[in-house]
Enzyme design. Structure first.
Site, mmCIF file in Angstrom:
data_model
loop_
_atom_site.group_PDB
_atom_site.id
_atom_site.type_symbol
_atom_site.label_atom_id
_atom_site.label_comp_id
_atom_site.label_asym_id
_atom_site.label_seq_id
_atom_site.Cartn_x
_atom_site.Cartn_y
_atom_site.Cartn_z
ATOM 1 N N LYS A 1 0.709 -1.359 0.139
ATOM 2 C CA LYS A 1 -0.042 0.012 -0.083
ATOM 3 C C LYS A 1 0.810 1.375 -0.158
ATOM 4 C CE LYS A 1 -0.529 -0.560 4.906
ATOM 5 N NZ LYS A 1 -0.963 -1.046 6.125
ATOM 6 N N TYR B 1 14.153 31.497 5.100
ATOM 7 C CA TYR B 1 12.845 32.070 5.477
ATOM 8 C C TYR B 1 13.086 32.488 7.015
ATOM 9 C CZ TYR B 1 10.713 30.674 1.247
ATOM 10 O OH TYR B 1 10.323 30.574 -0.244
ATOM 11 N N MET C 1 10.847 24.259 0.954
ATOM 12 C CA MET C 1 10.108 23.440 -0.040
ATOM 13 C C MET C 1 11.147 22.422 -0.827
ATOM 14 S SD MET C 1 7.105 23.748 -2.879
ATOM 15 C CE MET C 1 5.950 24.451 -1.801
HETATM 16 C C1 LIG Z 1 -0.195 -2.179 6.783
HETATM 17 C C2 LIG Z 1 -0.866 -3.387 7.003
HETATM 18 C C3 LIG Z 1 0.099 -4.456 7.218
HETATM 19 C C4 LIG Z 1 1.732 -4.340 7.152
HETATM 20 O O1 LIG Z 1 1.869 -3.883 8.366
HETATM 21 P P1 LIG Z 1 3.619 -3.212 8.727
HETATM 22 O O2 LIG Z 1 3.423 -2.957 10.318
HETATM 23 O O3 LIG Z 1 3.958 -2.491 7.831
HETATM 24 O O4 LIG Z 1 4.366 -4.662 8.702
HETATM 25 C C5 LIG Z 1 -0.527 -5.768 7.420
HETATM 26 N N1 LIG Z 1 -1.782 -5.924 7.714
HETATM 27 C C6 LIG Z 1 -2.908 -5.026 7.351
HETATM 28 C C7 LIG Z 1 -4.068 -5.019 7.464
HETATM 29 C C8 LIG Z 1 -2.176 -3.608 7.167
HETATM 30 O O5 LIG Z 1 -2.815 -2.628 7.113
#
Ligand SMILES: *Cc1c(COP(=O)(O)O)cnc(C)c1O
Length: 341
Positions: free
Chosen positions: A26, A240, A292
């Site tokens: 993700k 800044y 930035m």
């Molecule tokens: C993000 C996530 C993971 C991975 O978690 P980590 O702590 O990054 O290893 C596993 N399961 C679910 C449901 C997640 O949302």
């Protein structure tokens, strides 16, 4: 990254060719870029991948088959169901509403494979254990039953409680695989591994528990170039709001790195930690506010450096997290797109 996945796969109990570790991909592989990371994880042997948003599906499907990909947020809207059916990716069902919506529209007339998230105590996403007897759950064709640990990075009694509750729930739902552990959960030992683990952070070099420190290598390195040098005279102020004022003549360098790259102001002098960029072992203190696109460093200890030379930004995640107000997760996910090679 491949060796991190192999280490986590072994810690997840893999003894044969069947992979026991999946991969959370993700947020663009935690900010490191799905096109770089996903092929590496796939080629290392991962077969089950997890994104959060439906908007993340397209990029992942450039590299893996749809039935290898799960969407954690689940079918919240009718159009999510239609999209899952048309692409063949697998939704994670998080509520009775999602279950009904999926059965009504999933796989043309219902019955399409899904995963099921049970909430065992994080109180975020997932079906309450008491709702598992609902007919909407019985109607599902569940591949992976999963839950998510709230405090696996701590020695908390909550871990064992969630483990027990998850085990108690499993007989209530027919399923092919069970999955509980994230990266930190893998370090809690084999009781937490079940059929499949879901590491994220540790794949990318994060170390959420000391047990993993020998197995996990840094994967993200950040370098930035000096784009100009100048001499300051006593009284000259930098950046800044002029937060740094020279007390003596000094040579400084302007570096192409800023908060748009994920180098947030809290990593600069306002974070209060004597922050520096590095040339080899030489620390070059940061001066003034982070902009930035730029920061300014003191070149006093590196007179040989000039325009076009590269400096490194500390990105050993456990160390860097100790020196700023960001978690290891945040240090990765804030990285700006233009920093990715
Ligand atoms: C993000 C996530 C993971 C991975 O978690 P980590 O702590 O990054 O290893 C596993 N399961 C679910 C449901 C997640 O949302």
């Amino acid at each position: 990254m491949a060796s991190n996945w192999r280490a986590l796969n072994a810690l997840s109990g893999a003894t044969d060719a069947r992979p026991r570790a999946g991969a959370a991909i993700k947020a663009d592989c935690y900010g490191l870029g799905v096109d770089t990371c996903l092929p590496a994880l796939r080629d290392a042997g991962a077969r089950r991948f997890f994104v959060a948003h439906w908007s993340e599906v397209g990029a992942a499907l450039r590299h893996i088959a749809p039935d290898q990909l799960a969407v954690l947020h689940g079918p919240v809207r009718g159009e999510d169901v239609a999209y899952a059916v048309s692409t063949g990716v697998i939704p994670v069902i998080n509520s009775l509403d999602q279950a009904r919506r999926w059965t009504a529209g999933g796989g043309g007339g219902g019955g399409g494979t899904c995963h099921l998230m049970i909430d065992t105590g994080i109180n975020r996403l997932g079906i309450a254990p008491a709702d598992l007897s609902d007919p909407a759950i019985a109607a599902l064709n569940v591949d992976i039953v999963m839950s998510h640990l709230a405090s696996a990075d701590e020695d908390s009694a909550v871990n064992a409680q969630q483990l027990r509750l998850f085990r108690d729930c499993l007989p209530a739902v027919p399923h092919r695989m069970a999955s509980l552990a994230n990266s930190a959960g893998i370090a809690l030992g084999p009781d937490y591994a079940f059929d499949l683990t879901r590491p994220g952070l540790a794949l990318y070099g994060g170390i959420p528990r000391p047990e993993l420190s020998g197995s996990i290598a840094q994967t993200a390195y950040l370098d930035a170039a000096i784009i100009q040098t100048r001499m300051l005279q006593p009284g000259d102020a930098v950046g800044y709001n002029g937060e740094f004022t020279a007390q003596k003549p000094m040579r400084v360098g302007t570096v192409s790195l800023g908060y748009a790259d994920g180098f947030l102001r809290g990593r600069g002098p306002s974070g209060g930690n004597n922050p520096a960029l590095f040339h080899g072992q030489t620390a070059l203190p940061l001066l003034g506010k982070v902009s930035m696109d730029m920061v300014v460093v003191d070149l006093n200890d590196a007179p040989e450096l000039g325009e076009g030379d590269w400096l490194s930004v500390p990105y050993n995640l456990p160390d860097a997290a100790q020196h700023c107000a960001l978690s290891q997760y945040e240090l990765l996910t804030v990285l700006g797109r233009r920093m990715l090679l």
